[in-house]
Design a protein around this motif. Structure first.
Motif, PDB file in Angstrom:
ATOM      1  N   GLY A  13      -0.829   6.031   1.347  1.00 43.20           N
ATOM      2  CA  GLY A  13      -1.708   4.966   1.798  1.00 43.20           C
ATOM      3  C   GLY A  13      -3.154   5.408   1.853  1.00 43.20           C
ATOM      4  N   PRO A  14      -4.088   4.471   2.012  1.00 40.35           N
ATOM      5  CA  PRO A  14      -5.517   4.822   2.056  1.00 40.35           C
ATOM      6  C   PRO A  14      -5.879   5.682   3.259  1.00 40.35           C
ATOM      7  N   ASP A  15      -5.076   5.586   4.335  1.00 40.24           N
ATOM      8  CA  ASP A  15      -5.368   6.361   5.542  1.00 40.24           C
ATOM      9  C   ASP A  15      -4.345   7.462   5.778  1.00 40.24           C
ATOM     10  N   GLY A  16      -3.556   7.790   4.738  1.00 39.95           N
ATOM     11  CA  GLY A  16      -2.563   8.839   4.890  1.00 39.95           C
ATOM     12  C   GLY A  16      -1.182   8.357   4.485  1.00 39.95           C
ATOM     13  N   PRO A  17      -0.171   9.202   4.657  1.00 46.03           N
ATOM     14  CA  PRO A  17       1.195   8.836   4.247  1.00 46.03           C
ATOM     15  C   PRO A  17       1.712   7.625   5.020  1.00 46.03           C
ATOM     16  N   VAL A  18       2.434   6.761   4.318  1.00 50.66           N
ATOM     17  CA  VAL A  18       3.047   5.576   4.905  1.00 50.66           C
ATOM     18  C   VAL A  18       4.566   5.736   4.813  1.00 50.66           C
ATOM     19  N   GLU A  19       5.220   5.702   5.944  1.00 53.56           N
ATOM     20  CA  GLU A  19       6.669   5.904   5.995  1.00 53.56           C
ATOM     21  C   GLU A  19       7.398   4.774   5.265  1.00 53.56           C
ATOM     22  N   ALA A  20       8.426   5.141   4.486  1.00 50.23           N
ATOM     23  CA  ALA A  20       9.183   4.146   3.723  1.00 50.23           C
ATOM     24  C   ALA A  20      10.623   4.614   3.564  1.00 50.23           C
ATOM     25  N   ALA A  21      11.521   3.659   3.422  1.00 46.59           N
ATOM     26  CA  ALA A  21      12.941   3.944   3.208  1.00 46.59           C
ATOM     27  C   ALA A  21      13.487   2.959   2.184  1.00 46.59           C
ATOM     28  N   THR A 193       7.107  -0.095  24.152  1.00 49.44           N
ATOM     29  CA  THR A 193       7.863   0.559  23.083  1.00 49.44           C
ATOM     30  C   THR A 193       7.243   0.184  21.746  1.00 49.44           C
ATOM     31  N   GLU A 194       7.327   1.078  20.788  1.00 55.34           N
ATOM     32  CA  GLU A 194       6.694   0.881  19.484  1.00 55.34           C
ATOM     33  C   GLU A 194       7.526   0.042  18.526  1.00 55.34           C
ATOM     34  N   GLY A 195       8.831   0.000  18.723  1.00 61.25           N
ATOM     35  CA  GLY A 195       9.693  -0.573  17.699  1.00 61.25           C
ATOM     36  C   GLY A 195      10.042   0.497  16.676  1.00 61.25           C
ATOM     37  N   ASP A 196      11.135   0.328  15.971  1.00 57.32           N
ATOM     38  CA  ASP A 196      11.608   1.339  15.022  1.00 57.32           C
ATOM     39  C   ASP A 196      10.807   1.319  13.735  1.00 57.32           C
ATOM     40  N   GLY A 197      10.458   2.512  13.233  1.00 64.33           N
ATOM     41  CA  GLY A 197       9.841   2.653  11.928  1.00 64.33           C
ATOM     42  C   GLY A 197      10.887   2.612  10.827  1.00 64.33           C
ATOM     43  N   ARG A 340      10.113 -10.243   7.914  1.00 65.47           N
ATOM     44  CA  ARG A 340       9.404  -9.134   7.283  1.00 65.47           C
ATOM     45  C   ARG A 340       8.052  -9.604   6.768  1.00 65.47           C
ATOM     46  N   GLN A 341       7.166  -8.637   6.601  1.00 69.32           N
ATOM     47  CA  GLN A 341       5.884  -8.945   5.977  1.00 69.32           C
ATOM     48  C   GLN A 341       6.059  -9.067   4.469  1.00 69.32           C
ATOM     49  N   PRO A 342       5.294  -9.945   3.830  1.00 68.32           N
ATOM     50  CA  PRO A 342       5.322  -9.983   2.368  1.00 68.32           C
ATOM     51  C   PRO A 342       4.970  -8.624   1.788  1.00 68.32           C
ATOM     52  N   LEU A 343       5.720  -8.215   0.781  1.00 71.04           N
ATOM     53  CA  LEU A 343       5.504  -6.897   0.184  1.00 71.04           C
ATOM     54  C   LEU A 343       4.073  -6.746  -0.315  1.00 71.04           C
ATOM     55  N   THR A 344       3.515  -7.815  -0.833  1.00 71.99           N
ATOM     56  CA  THR A 344       2.153  -7.743  -1.383  1.00 71.99           C
ATOM     57  C   THR A 344       1.094  -7.540  -0.302  1.00 71.99           C
ATOM     58  N   ASP A 345       1.461  -7.767   0.969  1.00 69.25           N
ATOM     59  CA  ASP A 345       0.504  -7.564   2.062  1.00 69.25           C
ATOM     60  C   ASP A 345       0.464  -6.111   2.531  1.00 69.25           C
ATOM     61  N   ILE A 346       1.488  -5.329   2.211  1.00 65.50           N
ATOM     62  CA  ILE A 346       1.556  -3.967   2.766  1.00 65.50           C
ATOM     63  C   ILE A 346       1.562  -2.880   1.688  1.00 65.50           C
ATOM     64  N   VAL A 347       1.724  -3.260   0.432  1.00 69.84           N
ATOM     65  CA  VAL A 347       1.754  -2.277  -0.653  1.00 69.84           C
ATOM     66  C   VAL A 347       0.728  -2.652  -1.708  1.00 69.84           C
TER      67      VAL A 347
END
Length: 353
Positions: A13-21, A193-197, A340-347
């Protein structure tokens, strides 16, 4: 690769690694979790009541991450603190959707404050297994402070193949967390609580036996980047049929074409292919709200076959979807929760390089 494979990696990501599964089955991408800056579903806030919304029976709340909206609330005065949980992702320009019905959800157990009773998933049919799980639950929660909050418990279907100690540990962890949060209901607005990543979500939700890879670069090794890039294109090939999935501001339009198949059953075959793959496509693309299917031409007598195939496919999907039915023009409508968020909004394309 044959079989089921779980990949835990990061995107750049622009600000560092973005966790993904990613969940793969026989080489096909089945599910995908990618983190973002938005509040995660499941996160719990101590919020402050702000102002009611006249005519809608709801109220705006103040949280550390911006305004939230609570539906169907009564007797709540502005300024009062309350515990709420994020239920989904907010649409652009709208408040975070929340509920006061808190759920503390893990791989095997869901603790339900305010809803007493111990229940076992209906998918567990064996009576001996059900009795053993109930015994574990009663032993674990006997005398636990969760009872002071009228806490209940749901044992998930994943318990069927789990070790008893693992189930007991999960129950205790969720009950302890619930009591900790419920005892912290007074004070200023705060995220409790943060919620699960994505990696925690993968452990929690993808419970069928699978090979797991956690090495950095496993996405690239298995071609996940290319599969994600394909989700940015509206065109989807389903055998000889072609489907176009195009989200608009108001709804998601799905157009089905038979392609080169000119047989009498071409329309039905194309529509059945869509029905079987549509939940996966919507899930991977992060699409919800109203979905309108412009199906290929087929006789009205075949509509029941299409509905049956779609209903069966939706049973394996974890996002609430209402089959609204046929329109006068012969289209088919769905109403899908925006879970879920639209994929185009987060990637972005740069993240896949």
């Amino acid at each position: 690769m044959k079989g089921q494979l779980i990949l835990l990696d990061h995107l750049t990501g622009p600000d560092g690694p973005v966790e993904a599964a990613a969940l793969m089955r026989d080489g096909r991408l089945e599910d995908l979790f990618i983190d973002s800056d938005a509040p995660r579903p499941g996160a719990i806030y101590r919020a402050k009541a702000d102002r009611p919304v006249k005519g809608q029976g709801g109220m705006f709340l103040t949280t550390p991450d911006g305004p939230a909206f609570l539906r169907q609330v009564k007797g709540l005065s502005p300024g009062a603190p309350l515990l709420v949980q994020v239920t989904g992702h907010a649409e652009p320009g709208k408040a975070i959707p929340v509920t006061t019905k808190l759920l503390f959800k893990s791989r095997y157990a869901i603790v339900t404050p305010g809803a007493p009773g111990i229940n076992v998933s209906r998918q567990i049919k064996d009576d001996e297994t059900r009795d053993a799980l109930l015994e574990i639950a009663h032993d674990t929660l006997d005398g636990h402070p969760i009872h002071d909050h009228e806490g209940g418990l749901i044992l998930r279907s994943s318990c069927a193949e789990a070790e008893g100690d693992a189930v007991a540990e999960d129950i205790a962890a969720m009950a302890d967390l619930a009591v900790q949060v419920l005892n912290d209901a007074e004070g200023e607005a705060e995220k409790l609580t943060e919620g699960d990543g994505p990696h925690a979500m993968a452990w929690r939700e993808w419970v069928t036996p699978a090979q797991i890879e956690t090495e950095a670069g496993c996405f690239a090794h298995h071609g996940v980047h290319e599969k994600i890039e394909a989700l940015f294109r509206p065109e989807v090939a389903l055998g000889s049929a072609t489907v176009f999935i195009e989200p608009t501001r108001a709804f998601t339009a799905v157009d089905v074409n038979t392609g080169a198949d000119t047989s009498l059953a071409a329309g039905l075959k194309a529509n059945l292919a869509l029905a079987r793959d549509l939940p996966r496509q919507l899930r991977l693309r992060g699409l919800g709200g109203v979905v309108i299917l412009d199906l290929a031409p087929m006789p009205k007598k075949d509509r029941r076959s299409f509905e049956g195939a779609l209903r069966a496919a939706l049973k394996t999907d974890d996002t609430d979807t209402v089959m609204a039915g046929w329109t006068p023009l012969g289209n088919y409508e769905l109403q899908r929760k925006r879970a879920r968020q639209p994929l185009t909004d987060i990637v972005t394309e740069e993240m896949l390089q």
